[in-house]
Design an enzyme around this catalytic site. Sequence first.
Site, PDB file in Angstrom:
ATOM      1  N   GLU A 189       0.842  -1.204   0.000  1.00 11.60           N
ATOM      2  CA  GLU A 189       0.000   0.000   0.000  1.00 11.60           C
ATOM      3  C   GLU A 189       0.882   1.261   0.000  1.00 11.60           C
ATOM      4  OE1 GLU A 189      -2.836   0.830  -0.659  1.00 11.60           O
ATOM      5  OE2 GLU A 189      -3.155   2.759   0.278  1.00 11.60           O
ATOM      6  N   HIS A 220      16.308 -12.837  -2.588  1.00  8.27           N
ATOM      7  CA  HIS A 220      15.940 -13.629  -3.771  1.00  8.27           C
ATOM      8  C   HIS A 220      15.862 -12.757  -5.022  1.00  8.27           C
ATOM      9  CE1 HIS A 220      15.309 -17.140  -1.309  1.00  8.27           C
ATOM     10  NE2 HIS A 220      14.548 -16.426  -0.496  1.00  8.27           N
ATOM     11  N   LYS A 256     -10.792   8.727  -9.593  1.00  8.07           N
ATOM     12  CA  LYS A 256     -11.197   8.227  -8.281  1.00  8.07           C
ATOM     13  C   LYS A 256     -12.013   6.950  -8.390  1.00  8.07           C
ATOM     14  CE  LYS A 256     -11.467   8.501  -3.824  1.00  8.07           C
ATOM     15  NZ  LYS A 256     -10.231   8.109  -3.129  1.00  8.07           N
ATOM     16  N   LYS A 276       0.887   4.307  -2.756  1.00  5.92           N
ATOM     17  CA  LYS A 276       0.728   5.737  -2.412  1.00  5.92           C
ATOM     18  C   LYS A 276       1.872   6.562  -2.990  1.00  5.92           C
ATOM     19  CE  LYS A 276      -2.520   5.787  -1.611  1.00  5.92           C
ATOM     20  NZ  LYS A 276      -3.361   4.657  -1.474  1.00  5.92           N
TER      21      LYS A 276
HETATM   22  C1  F6R Z   1      -5.194   3.967  -4.631  1.00  6.26           C
HETATM   23  C2  F6R Z   1      -6.532   4.036  -5.165  1.00  6.26           C
HETATM   24  C3  F6R Z   1      -6.992   2.947  -6.072  1.00  6.26           C
HETATM   25  C4  F6R Z   1      -8.324   2.399  -5.540  1.00  6.26           C
HETATM   26  C5  F6R Z   1      -8.892   1.373  -6.513  1.00  6.26           C
HETATM   27  C6  F6R Z   1     -10.162   0.754  -5.989  1.00  6.26           C
HETATM   28  O1  F6R Z   1      -4.909   5.081  -3.860  1.00  6.26           O
HETATM   29  O2  F6R Z   1      -7.259   4.932  -4.880  1.00  6.26           O
HETATM   30  O3  F6R Z   1      -6.047   1.935  -6.185  1.00  6.26           O
HETATM   31  O4  F6R Z   1      -8.103   1.835  -4.283  1.00  6.26           O
HETATM   32  O5  F6R Z   1      -9.155   1.988  -7.746  1.00  6.26           O
HETATM   33  O6  F6R Z   1     -11.145   1.697  -5.754  1.00  6.26           O
HETATM   34  P1  F6R Z   1     -12.427   1.350  -4.895  1.00  6.26           P
HETATM   35  O7  F6R Z   1     -11.979   1.092  -3.510  1.00  6.26           O
HETATM   36  O8  F6R Z   1     -13.304   2.559  -5.016  1.00  6.26           O
HETATM   37  O9  F6R Z   1     -13.029   0.118  -5.524  1.00  6.26           O
END
Ligand code: F6R
Length: 585
Positions: A462, A485, A580, A466
């Site tokens: 994660e 490895h 988003k 980010k």
């Molecule tokens: C990473 C991010 C994306 C979402 C992914 C899933 O910061 O925002 O990887 O996590 O597109 O989105 P959801 O959770 O809305 O299904």
Amino acid sequence: MCSIIGYYGNGLAAPILVRGLKRMEYRGYDSVGVATKDKAILLKKGVGKVADVNNLLHLDSLPGSVGIGHTRWATHGSVTDVNAHPHPSSSGQIAIVHNGIIDNYEELKSELQQKGYQFKSQTDSEAIANLLQFNYDQTQDIKKSMIQTVSRLKGHYAFVAMFQDGTLSAARYHEPLIVGVGKRSYFLSSDVLGFIEKTDVAIYLDNGEFVMLNKGGLEIYDFEGRPVKHQTTKVSKEFADAYKGDYAHFTLKEISEQPSTIIRAGESSGDAINSVTDFIKHAKSVYITGSGTSYNAALVAKYLWQKYAKVKVEPIISSELSFSPETVEPNSILIAISQSGESADVLEAVNIARKSNAKIFSIVNILTSSLAQESSLVIGMNCGPEIGVAATKSFTSQLGIIYKITEKLCDGCIKVDSAKISEAVSEVLLDHSKIKHIAKELRDITDIYILGRAVHYPIAAESALKLKELSYIHAEGIPGGELKHGPLALMDSNVYVIIINPGDHTYSDTLTSAREIKARGAKIIGISNKPSDVYDHWIEIPTVDEVFYPLIEIIPIQLLSYYSAIEKNTDPDYPRNLAKSVTVK
Ligand code: F6R
């Protein structure tokens, strides 16, 4: 992906549309456009963010009290003014904005071209404008032309069409479309954020429905043309919080909200948490799925449930399931995690699991989303709107819920004290100075690695996600033991490695990895409650009950990613090429 908006009322449409688009820009943001109906249909559009294009073209100065608008996240055709929406039909008598994908647009386009309809863009969306125009030319009837148009479209879409007489009509098929009901005005929008400043009364359309807005008011029909009745819903006031307030960016605001969002995680879904836990305890096979950040949360569940409750759960990357549908055993459970509840990959995974008769449970933030509607039990993240494209507070809310399920699964062998966890998160958030300093140092770095063992590996993954999204630095999460490895070959004095190393059973092995890396000249950033001479930078986290470290250790990396974006002068809220909610496969 893209956002669409329509306004029908007695105010000036264009400024209302532009404000709504700014609030939905998180959905996609490579170009923007607005069309209004004055004496004729007027249209302005261009490449860039809403504020920039508006400064240049004055989208909000278009006259008229009916209009449509769009922010684009390109799928078909590159990012150009011509490919930006709205798209007029070839006669200019209809203009449309569209979110989604029209799978059969090439076939429609060549049919319509043969009939003399011209196309200017490379988009799939323009086929909707010309198909509508063709059907309208045949029937001179808006309702009939909508029915005939949706009967030909394949794919998934929400679109709003504006006709020469000022009628707005909009259809929904597997993409979100919400009607906002104001005083003598209506809104059509991909998200309540498009109209929340004006009204909190909404109608959530179902798939396969279209609306017509004209002097007679609002009418809703199914795709066969039969009238449909819907109740209005009061939208949660929380959505009105979608302002940056005193923060420079939504991302920083959302990172900073975590001490309270962690407490609220799953708060009003106690019954659903109990029932989901019960089903997991008695299930033959349990799968957990998500994309991106939500998948990383799924990985945390795997470690916790196995270690503390001896429950085996198989994490599946949602987008992979369509290539191996046989993974899902009949009559199993699929838990889908999604902030938006609209990710096409997650919805497809649910679809596949359903074919094996799986029970579908979900952990979602948007309770009105398609995923929530598809699930027999829904646990709400309850973290309020997340506008920054990079998931931050939604991740810790997902973890918060996973911890609550763990507590119940293992009959209280861990105690989730949300207040204590929240205090520890607040402590990390108190002072950003060291993290800002490290972000400066990382400005010209091209590669960074993040190491973590066991449950800290998903946090390393994660963290890498980010850093990639926000700082555009190539970043890779590595399970600590895998270092020797392969990745060790990459370690030299140009490399930075973040070591996730809280004082638990992984501590001494991970410290040894840090020493091996240091011996090859790389710089070490240690995230730990214990100092060590091996760290070039030590980011101290408070000591907590060891099971909860994942919730704490991700916070400094979110901040580091944010400040790295600031250092590079990029916009942390809207990383390039991303959106988003990814509603395309
Ligand atoms: C990473 C991010 C994306 C979402 C992914 C899933 O910061 O925002 O990887 O996590 O597109 O989105 P959801 O959770 O809305 O299904």
